[in-house]
Design an enzyme around this catalytic site. Structure first.
Site, short mmCIF file in Angstrom:
data_model
loop_
_atom_site.label_atom_id
_atom_site.label_comp_id
_atom_site.label_asym_id
_atom_site.label_seq_id
_atom_site.Cartn_x
_atom_site.Cartn_y
_atom_site.Cartn_z
N GLY A 40 22.14 -1.58 70.83
CA GLY A 40 21.05 -0.59 70.82
C GLY A 40 19.92 -0.85 69.84
N ASP A 97 20.52 1.91 65.79
CA ASP A 97 19.50 2.62 66.57
C ASP A 97 19.48 4.10 66.24
OD1 ASP A 97 21.99 3.03 67.72
OD2 ASP A 97 21.41 2.39 69.73
N ASP A 100 24.26 9.62 65.06
CA ASP A 100 24.61 10.78 65.89
C ASP A 100 25.75 11.53 65.19
OD1 ASP A 100 24.54 12.39 68.21
OD2 ASP A 100 26.03 11.16 69.22
N LYS A 128 20.00 12.29 64.49
CA LYS A 128 20.31 13.61 65.06
C LYS A 128 21.18 14.33 64.05
CE LYS A 128 21.01 12.11 69.84
NZ LYS A 128 22.05 12.07 70.90
N PHE A 149 20.17 13.60 74.44
CA PHE A 149 20.51 12.19 74.65
C PHE A 149 19.24 11.43 74.99
CE2 PHE A 149 22.26 8.38 76.50
CZ PHE A 149 23.33 8.13 75.65
N ASP A 156 20.45 2.78 75.40
CA ASP A 156 20.81 2.75 76.82
C ASP A 156 21.62 3.96 77.26
OD1 ASP A 156 23.28 2.08 75.44
OD2 ASP A 156 24.03 1.45 77.39
N ARG A 162 17.21 0.25 78.49
CA ARG A 162 17.01 -0.38 77.18
C ARG A 162 15.63 -0.99 76.99
NH1 ARG A 162 21.81 -0.71 74.39
NH2 ARG A 162 23.63 -1.36 75.55
P1 IMP Z 1 27.80 7.97 66.39
O1 IMP Z 1 28.96 7.10 66.08
O2 IMP Z 1 28.22 9.22 67.12
O3 IMP Z 1 26.90 8.28 65.22
O4 IMP Z 1 26.95 7.24 67.48
C1 IMP Z 1 26.21 6.20 67.17
C2 IMP Z 1 26.06 5.30 68.38
O5 IMP Z 1 26.17 6.02 69.62
C3 IMP Z 1 24.68 4.71 68.36
O6 IMP Z 1 24.68 3.48 67.71
C4 IMP Z 1 24.35 4.61 69.83
O7 IMP Z 1 24.79 3.36 70.32
C5 IMP Z 1 25.13 5.69 70.50
N1 IMP Z 1 24.30 6.90 70.75
C6 IMP Z 1 24.36 8.08 70.11
N2 IMP Z 1 23.45 8.94 70.57
C7 IMP Z 1 22.79 8.29 71.54
C8 IMP Z 1 21.69 8.65 72.40
O8 IMP Z 1 21.12 9.75 72.35
N3 IMP Z 1 21.28 7.68 73.25
C9 IMP Z 1 21.85 6.44 73.33
N4 IMP Z 1 22.87 6.06 72.54
C10 IMP Z 1 23.33 6.98 71.65
MG MG Z 2 24.89 1.64 68.85
#
Ligand code: IMP
Ligand code: MG
Length: 173
Positions: A40, A97, A100, A128, A149, A156, A162
């Site tokens: 990403g 990227d 979350d 976020k 999202f 992606d 992407r």
């Molecule tokens: P986390 O582990 O929940 O913080 O998620 C991080 C990873 O989830 C990021 O590196 C992204 O690859 C993916 N991700 C989280 N939110 C989104 C989104 O809104 N769009 C696309 N990918 C996301």
């Molecule tokens: Mg990622």
């Protein structure tokens, strides 16, 4: 079924301007190596690193996967590629990227620290904040966004979107 929002959440120009200012901040920090989480953050990493334009700055890509083909995090993070990187005693900047739930970034920080870097800082294009489930923050953030999202500019959904130069919200139909 999903479709793109009518207008981009962030235009290519908005992204470009923010990447420029972020790169100036990062350039002053004297990092030895950027560790970028595939896939990403490939576009963000390319754009920001060329603007940092430091001849001695190294770039390495690692893989962190927590998402399948859904829009919800599984919570488990698999990290690969760190074993071959030169991290010991280095000032490391992790680039991802989006922050979350925070599971990915937390796992990355913990895994990198196993290799005894001098320091570890983190940079994400998007944050976020409202989605955080673990205690994790980024030192450098491009944009704060709502709990939607998003896709484009490297991000992606099931491998699609992407290569779009803007960031769009994905809406369920
Ligand atoms: P986390 O582990 O929940 O913080 O998620 C991080 C990873 O989830 C990021 O590196 C992204 O690859 C993916 N991700 C989280 N939110 C989104 C989104 O809104 N769009 C696309 N990918 C996301
Ligand atoms: Mg990622």
């Amino acid at each position: 079924m999903y479709k793109l929002s009518k207008a981009p959440l962030l235009s290519a120009t908005q992204i470009d301007k923010r990447v420029e200012s972020l790169a100036l901040e990062l350039k002053a920090c004297d990092f030895d190596v950027i560790l970028s989480a595939l896939t990403g953050s490939y576009m963000f990493t390319a754009d920001i690193s060329r603007r940092m334009a430091r001849p001695d700055l190294k770039i390495a890509f690692i893989r962190a996967s927590s998402y399948g083909n859904q829009t919800e995090s599984s919570g488990k993070v698999k990290i690969s590629g760190l074993e071959t990187k030169d991290i010991k005693g280095k000032r490391v900047l992790i680039i991802d990227d989006i922050l979350d739930t925070g599971n990915t970034m937390l796992a990355l920080i913990q895994a990198i620290k196993e290799y005894s870097p001098e320091s570890v800082k983190t940079c994400v294009l998007l944050n976020k904040e409202s989605r955080r489930v673990v205690d994790c923050h980024a030192d450098f953030v491009g944009f704060e966004i709502e709990d939607k999202f998003v896709v484009g500019y490297g991000l992606d959904f099931a491998g699609d979107y992407r290569t779009l130069p803007e960031i769009w919200t994905l809406e369920e139909i």
